[in-house]
Scaffold this motif. Structure first.
Motif, mmCIF file in Angstrom:
data_model
loop_
_atom_site.group_PDB
_atom_site.id
_atom_site.type_symbol
_atom_site.label_atom_id
_atom_site.label_comp_id
_atom_site.label_asym_id
_atom_site.label_seq_id
_atom_site.Cartn_x
_atom_site.Cartn_y
_atom_site.Cartn_z
ATOM 1 N N VAL A 254 0.855 -1.190 0.000
ATOM 2 C CA VAL A 254 0.000 0.000 0.000
ATOM 3 C C VAL A 254 0.886 1.234 0.000
ATOM 4 N N TYR A 255 0.477 2.220 -0.774
ATOM 5 C CA TYR A 255 1.196 3.496 -0.828
ATOM 6 C C TYR A 255 0.373 4.570 -0.129
ATOM 7 N N VAL A 256 1.050 5.443 0.613
ATOM 8 C CA VAL A 256 0.405 6.585 1.267
ATOM 9 C C VAL A 256 0.951 7.857 0.625
ATOM 10 N N SER A 257 0.096 8.543 -0.103
ATOM 11 C CA SER A 257 0.485 9.688 -0.924
ATOM 12 C C SER A 257 0.296 11.008 -0.194
ATOM 13 N N GLY A 258 1.272 11.891 -0.352
ATOM 14 C CA GLY A 258 1.123 13.236 0.184
ATOM 15 C C GLY A 258 0.036 14.012 -0.530
ATOM 16 N N ALA A 259 -0.099 13.793 -1.848
ATOM 17 C CA ALA A 259 -1.138 14.486 -2.607
ATOM 18 C C ALA A 259 -2.520 14.068 -2.127
ATOM 19 N N VAL A 260 -2.702 12.786 -1.842
ATOM 20 C CA VAL A 260 -3.995 12.293 -1.379
ATOM 21 C C VAL A 260 -4.292 12.812 0.019
ATOM 22 N N THR A 261 -3.299 12.791 0.892
ATOM 23 C CA THR A 261 -3.516 13.305 2.247
ATOM 24 C C THR A 261 -3.852 14.780 2.211
ATOM 25 N N SER A 262 -3.164 15.541 1.351
ATOM 26 C CA SER A 262 -3.496 16.961 1.188
ATOM 27 C C SER A 262 -4.932 17.136 0.736
ATOM 28 N N ALA A 263 -5.316 16.373 -0.305
ATOM 29 C CA ALA A 263 -6.677 16.489 -0.827
ATOM 30 C C ALA A 263 -7.708 16.118 0.229
ATOM 31 N N ASP A 264 -7.407 15.105 1.023
ATOM 32 C CA ASP A 264 -8.322 14.678 2.079
ATOM 33 C C ASP A 264 -8.536 15.791 3.099
ATOM 34 N N LEU A 265 -7.525 16.632 3.267
ATOM 35 C CA LEU A 265 -7.634 17.767 4.180
ATOM 36 C C LEU A 265 -8.162 19.017 3.482
ATOM 37 N N GLY A 266 -8.492 18.884 2.190
ATOM 38 C CA GLY A 266 -9.001 20.019 1.442
ATOM 39 C C GLY A 266 -7.932 21.010 1.040
ATOM 40 N N LEU A 267 -6.686 20.545 0.896
ATOM 41 C CA LEU A 267 -5.546 21.407 0.594
ATOM 42 C C LEU A 267 -4.883 20.994 -0.713
ATOM 43 N N PRO A 268 -4.291 21.925 -1.445
ATOM 44 C CA PRO A 268 -3.508 21.558 -2.624
ATOM 45 C C PRO A 268 -2.181 20.921 -2.204
ATOM 46 N N ASP A 269 -1.583 20.164 -3.116
ATOM 47 C CA ASP A 269 -0.333 19.465 -2.832
ATOM 48 C C ASP A 269 0.856 20.388 -3.083
ATOM 49 N N ILE A 270 1.048 21.345 -2.182
ATOM 50 C CA ILE A 270 2.140 22.318 -2.330
ATOM 51 C C ILE A 270 2.924 22.442 -1.016
ATOM 52 N N GLY A 271 3.033 21.335 -0.306
ATOM 53 C CA GLY A 271 3.844 21.328 0.903
ATOM 54 C C GLY A 271 3.157 21.879 2.133
ATOM 55 N N LEU A 272 1.828 21.878 2.156
ATOM 56 C CA LEU A 272 1.101 22.421 3.300
ATOM 57 C C LEU A 272 0.856 21.402 4.396
ATOM 58 N N THR A 273 0.911 20.111 4.070
ATOM 59 C CA THR A 273 0.730 19.096 5.105
ATOM 60 C C THR A 273 1.962 19.036 6.001
ATOM 61 N N THR A 274 1.758 18.613 7.225
ATOM 62 C CA THR A 274 2.828 18.585 8.216
ATOM 63 C C THR A 274 3.303 17.157 8.455
ATOM 64 N N LEU A 275 4.434 17.047 9.122
ATOM 65 C CA LEU A 275 4.946 15.735 9.515
ATOM 66 C C LEU A 275 3.913 14.997 10.357
ATOM 67 N N SER A 276 3.289 15.671 11.293
ATOM 68 C CA SER A 276 2.313 15.011 12.163
ATOM 69 C C SER A 276 1.145 14.459 11.364
ATOM 70 N N GLU A 277 0.641 15.250 10.408
ATOM 71 C CA GLU A 277 -0.495 14.803 9.609
ATOM 72 C C GLU A 277 -0.126 13.613 8.730
ATOM 73 N N MET A 278 1.052 13.664 8.127
ATOM 74 C CA MET A 278 1.455 12.580 7.227
ATOM 75 C C MET A 278 1.790 11.310 7.996
#
Length: 301
Positions: free
Chosen positions: A47-71
């Motif tokens: 299974v792969y865990v994508s930063g782009a998907v996690t960003s989208a799940d939080l309603g954010l674009p994939d431009i480095g806005l997610t944090t270490l804690s969230e990922m």
């Protein structure tokens, strides 16, 4: 039941062995826990865990806005549920070298089998968008060397992603890959290659396992598993595919509800309640609960 019965250390050893097996592994991207269980149920290698998907799940674009804690939390939520290895996106490492060392150990504690770290300038951009910038070779190799030094489990896979192809071309990509291998990378993720010939060139440039990113609506073509196997690719990810499929179905269902006032026409396309319960192992939870609270009142009570 609640957690995978396979220890994280075993999943990491299994991942390393699989990467060295000569097979081409497939890791679809999960957008939540139940989609991860579905991926495993369908017999995929991991299974792969994508930063782009996690960003989208939080309603954010994939431009480095997610944090270490969230990922790392999302990776932990998924890794605990499946017996197969989980590979997670660690963006640019969430900071400088000491921050990156903490990143590695947070993902180790999350139970994943490995992560990839990219050589983009922070804040990063989606790998298939224009306007990317990459760091110099020294910074890129420092990131990988720091990550390799920080890990506590020697089987934890440190994968180096390079986005230099879209910025400086293929020759620079091959040079960067060689430098990342020398820095201690366990595998290579060359982002946004433009042809199978380019994958072959990467294969000739390194002895390390190679990852191919098959993402829809990107810069490259969507190749089959066999095509990628034939040019020496060891691992294929499909990072956003399930989210896109699910969101497409959700849009169609909402349009139908808006137009007709009911979802009757969409029920046949929905996952059934029984199938969901099967994936979530309701029966296992029920058996566990019954074995503890299985008692009867005596007639006089």
């Amino acid at each position: 039941m609640l957690y995978s019965a396979v220890p994280a250390q075993q999943k990491r050893a299994d991942f390393r062995a699989a990467l060295a097996s000569g097979k081409t592994l497939q890791f679809p991207g999960a957008f939540n826990g139940v989609s991860a269980k579905l991926i495993q149920d369908k017999g995929f290698d991991g299974v792969y865990v994508s930063g782009a998907v996690t960003s989208a799940d939080l309603g954010l674009p994939d431009i480095g806005l997610t944090t270490l804690s969230e990922m790392s939390l999302r990776a932990k939520q998924i890794a605990r549920l499946v017996d197969v290895p989980v590979l997670a996106d660690a963006d640019t490492g969430f900071g400088e070298m000491l921050n990156l060392a903490r990143t590695i150990q947070e993902f180790e504690d999350a139970g994943v089998a490995g992560i990839h770290i990219e050589d983009q300038v922070n804040p990063k951009r989606c790998g298939h968008l224009d306007g990317k910038a990459v760091v110099d070779e020294h910074t890129a190799t420092q990131r990988i060397a720091s990550a390799a030094r920080a890990r506590r489990d020697s089987n934890f896979v440190i994968m180096a992603r390079t986005d230099i192809r879209a910025v400086e071309g293929l020759p620079a990509t091959l040079d960067r890959i060689r430098a990342l291998e020398d820095a201690g990378a366990d595998a290579i993720f060359p982002e946004a290659l433009m042809s199978l010939d380019e994958f072959e060139a990467v294969r000739a440039a390194t002895s390390l396992p190679i990852l191919a990113n098959m993402t829809e609506f990107g810069k490259g073509q969507l190749y089959t598993k066999q095509q990628l196997h034939d040019v020496g690719v060891n691992l294929v990810i499909y990072p956003v595919s399930l989210l896109r499929a699910a969101m497409g179905a959700a849009e169609r269902a909402l349009d139908s509800l808006r137009s007709h006032g009911t979802l009757e026409s969409e029920v046949g396309n929905m996952q059934t309640r029984s199938r969901l319960y099967e994936l979530l192992d309701y029966e296992g939870y029920n058996d566990f609960d019954s074995s503890i609270f299985n008692f009867k009142l005596s007639p006089d009570q």
